[in-house]
Design a protein around this motif. Sequence first.
Motif, PDB file in Angstrom:
ATOM      1  N   SER A  39       0.964  -1.383  -0.086  1.00 37.07           N
ATOM      2  CA  SER A  39      -0.007   0.027  -0.144  1.00 37.07           C
ATOM      3  C   SER A  39       1.038   1.217   0.160  1.00 37.07           C
ATOM      4  O   SER A  39       2.080   1.225   0.939  1.00 37.07           O
ATOM      5  N   LEU A  40       0.239   2.354  -0.740  1.00 31.57           N
ATOM      6  CA  LEU A  40       1.359   3.580  -0.962  1.00 31.57           C
ATOM      7  C   LEU A  40       1.242   4.105   0.306  1.00 31.57           C
ATOM      8  O   LEU A  40       2.088   4.796   0.779  1.00 31.57           O
ATOM      9  N   LEU A  41       0.222   4.101   1.257  1.00 31.55           N
ATOM     10  CA  LEU A  41       0.289   5.035   2.878  1.00 31.55           C
ATOM     11  C   LEU A  41       1.442   4.399   3.376  1.00 31.55           C
ATOM     12  O   LEU A  41       1.361   4.948   3.921  1.00 31.55           O
ATOM     13  N   ARG A  42       1.746   2.883   3.161  1.00 36.39           N
ATOM     14  CA  ARG A  42       3.134   2.745   4.123  1.00 36.39           C
ATOM     15  C   ARG A  42       4.361   3.215   4.204  1.00 36.39           C
ATOM     16  O   ARG A  42       5.103   3.413   4.264  1.00 36.39           O
ATOM     17  N   ASP A  81      16.935  10.126   0.588  1.00 35.58           N
ATOM     18  CA  ASP A  81      18.304   9.358   1.129  1.00 35.58           C
ATOM     19  C   ASP A  81      18.267   7.927  -0.165  1.00 35.58           C
ATOM     20  O   ASP A  81      17.404   7.631  -0.735  1.00 35.58           O
ATOM     21  N   TYR A  82      19.109   8.588  -0.890  1.00 37.16           N
ATOM     22  CA  TYR A  82      18.945   7.156  -2.496  1.00 37.16           C
ATOM     23  C   TYR A  82      19.911   5.915  -2.678  1.00 37.16           C
ATOM     24  O   TYR A  82      19.930   5.531  -3.191  1.00 37.16           O
ATOM     25  N   ALA A  83      20.122   5.842  -1.353  1.00 35.92           N
ATOM     26  CA  ALA A  83      21.037   3.913  -0.527  1.00 35.92           C
ATOM     27  C   ALA A  83      20.194   3.052  -0.024  1.00 35.92           C
ATOM     28  O   ALA A  83      20.880   2.282  -0.435  1.00 35.92           O
ATOM     29  N   ARG A  84      18.885   3.680   0.326  1.00 28.92           N
ATOM     30  CA  ARG A  84      18.720   2.377   0.653  1.00 28.92           C
ATOM     31  C   ARG A  84      16.286   2.252   0.224  1.00 28.92           C
ATOM     32  O   ARG A  84      16.398   3.417   0.135  1.00 28.92           O
ATOM     33  N   ARG A  85      16.540   1.071  -0.003  1.00 27.83           N
ATOM     34  CA  ARG A  85      14.730   0.985   0.140  1.00 27.83           C
ATOM     35  C   ARG A  85      13.867   1.458   1.533  1.00 27.83           C
ATOM     36  O   ARG A  85      14.618   1.143   2.219  1.00 27.83           O
ATOM     37  N   LEU A  86      13.057   1.616   1.616  1.00 26.09           N
ATOM     38  CA  LEU A  86      12.281   2.021   2.333  1.00 26.09           C
ATOM     39  C   LEU A  86      11.428   0.994   3.231  1.00 26.09           C
ATOM     40  O   LEU A  86      11.235  -0.358   2.554  1.00 26.09           O
ATOM     41  N   TYR A  89       7.595   8.164   4.954  1.00 23.93           N
ATOM     42  CA  TYR A  89       8.779   8.555   5.434  1.00 23.93           C
ATOM     43  C   TYR A  89       9.137   9.800   5.111  1.00 23.93           C
ATOM     44  O   TYR A  89       8.348  10.168   3.716  1.00 23.93           O
ATOM     45  N   ARG A  90       9.527  10.281   4.990  1.00 26.54           N
ATOM     46  CA  ARG A  90      10.808  11.517   5.080  1.00 26.54           C
ATOM     47  C   ARG A  90      10.990  11.174   2.917  1.00 26.54           C
ATOM     48  O   ARG A  90      10.891  13.071   2.277  1.00 26.54           O
TER      49      ARG A  90
END
Length: 443
Positions: free
Chosen positions: A243-246, A436-441, A250-251
Motif C-alpha cells: 500500500s502506498l500509505l505505508r 536518501d538514495y541509498a536504501r529501500r524504505l 517516510y521522509r
Amino acid sequence: MGDSVELVDDLPSGAPTAQAAARPTRVRWKIFVLLLGIVALNYVDRGSISVAMPLITKQLHISKGATGVALSAFFWSYALMQLPAGWLVDRFKPRVMAAISCTGWGIAQALTAAAFSLGGLMSFRLLLGAAEAPIYPAGGKLNANWMTPAERGRGGTLLDGGAPLGTAIGGVSISWLIGLTGGWRPAFVIAGVATLVVGLLAAWYIRNTPREHPAANAAEIAYVEASHRQEDADDPQPAGRVSLLRYARYRSFWAMCLGWCGFNGVFYGLLTWGPLYLSETKHFQLAAIGYSTLVIFGAGFVGELVGGWLADWWRARGASPNVVLRTLLGAAGVFVVLALLGVTLVPNATVAVAFLSVVMFFLRWAGVYWSVPSILAGRTNAGIMGGAMNLGGNVAGILSPIIVGFIVGATGSYTGALLFFVGCGVLFTVCNVTLDYARRLPV
C-alpha cells in the motif's frame, strides 16, 4: 578469448560463466532508445498547444487567465490518473500499458483539431492527459526490470530525456507544420497520426523483462538477472505489492514527490508559457519562437544525458549513491536558481535565451529521479511509486500555468512569474539534498 574474459569480469557476482561465453545483446538499450522516442513524441504532443497558443488565443478569443486554465487542463487528468496508472502498470505489466497509452494519446492529439471553443479545447486536453498518464510509470517499471542497478541512472535519463528532446523538436516541427499546412488544426492531426504509428511499434517491440524478449540472448538475460539477484540479496524485495500509505510515512517519499513537484514547477511553467513570454516580452515571431525553443530545450536534452552519465560514471568508481546524487542534483538546483535570477534581471533577448538554456541544461539532470522509485520501493512496486512521484510533480503542472497566467494578467509583467519559478527551483534543490538514495524504505 579476449571478449569472453572481459565479459566475465563485467558480470555481476553470481552470473553463470557458461552463458558469459557469448557477448550479451543490448536489447535493453534499444528498448530505452525507443522509449526516448516515445516520450519525445509525448512532449511534442503535449507542448504543441504552447507553440500554437498565440494563434489559438486569437482564433478562439481567449483571455490571459483563460489561457492559463486551458494550458493547465492537460495536467488535471494527467495528475489524477497517475496513481491508477501506476497500479495498472504493476498489475497488467508495462508493455501493455505503454502501448495503450501511446496509441490513446495519438488519437486524442488528432481529435484536438476539432476544438472550436475554450470548452472543446479543454475537453480534448483532458483526454490527452488521461491517455498519457501511464507512460512514465511504465518506463520506470521497465527501468527497474531491464536495467542493472549500475545502469539505472542512464536508463532513467534516456526515458526522461524525451521530455526536453520532444519539446525542442516539437517547437520547430509544429511551427513548421503550421506553416506548411496553413493552420494549427492539420498540424495536430499529423502529429497525432505519427504518435499512433509509434504506439503500434512499441506494442510490437517492448517486453516486460529480458527473459520474455526473443532478441535478448542468454548472456544478456544472465547479466541482468544476476544483478537483480545480487540487489535482492543486499536489500530484499518486498514480498508483494505494498500500500502506498505505508511508504508515505517516510521522509524520502515526500522528498521524492516534492522534489519532482519543484522540478516540474519550473519545467512545465517554461513549457507552457515560454513561447508566450518570448512573443510578448522579446517580440519573437513564430519561427524565432520555434528555434529558441529548440535551443533552450535542446540544451535540456544534452543536460539530461550528461547528468545520467555522470551519475553512473561516479557510482561505478565506488562513490555512494547519496554522495553522487545529492552532490549532482544539489549543484544542479543551485545553477537553476541562479540562471533564473539572471533571466529576471537581464532584459536582452539573446542573453535571456542563453540563461534559459542554462536553466534547462541543469534542470534536466533530474532525469535520474526515474531511478528513485525502484530504489525506494523495489522492482515489485516501482510502478505505483513512480505514479506517486509523477502525481506530486504534476500538481505543479496543474498549478504552474494557472499561477503564471494570473500573475501576468494582474501585473502585466512576467517578472513575478520568473520569481515564482525561482521559488520552485529552491524547493527542488532542498529536496535533492534531503532524499536518501541509498536504501529501500523498510515497509
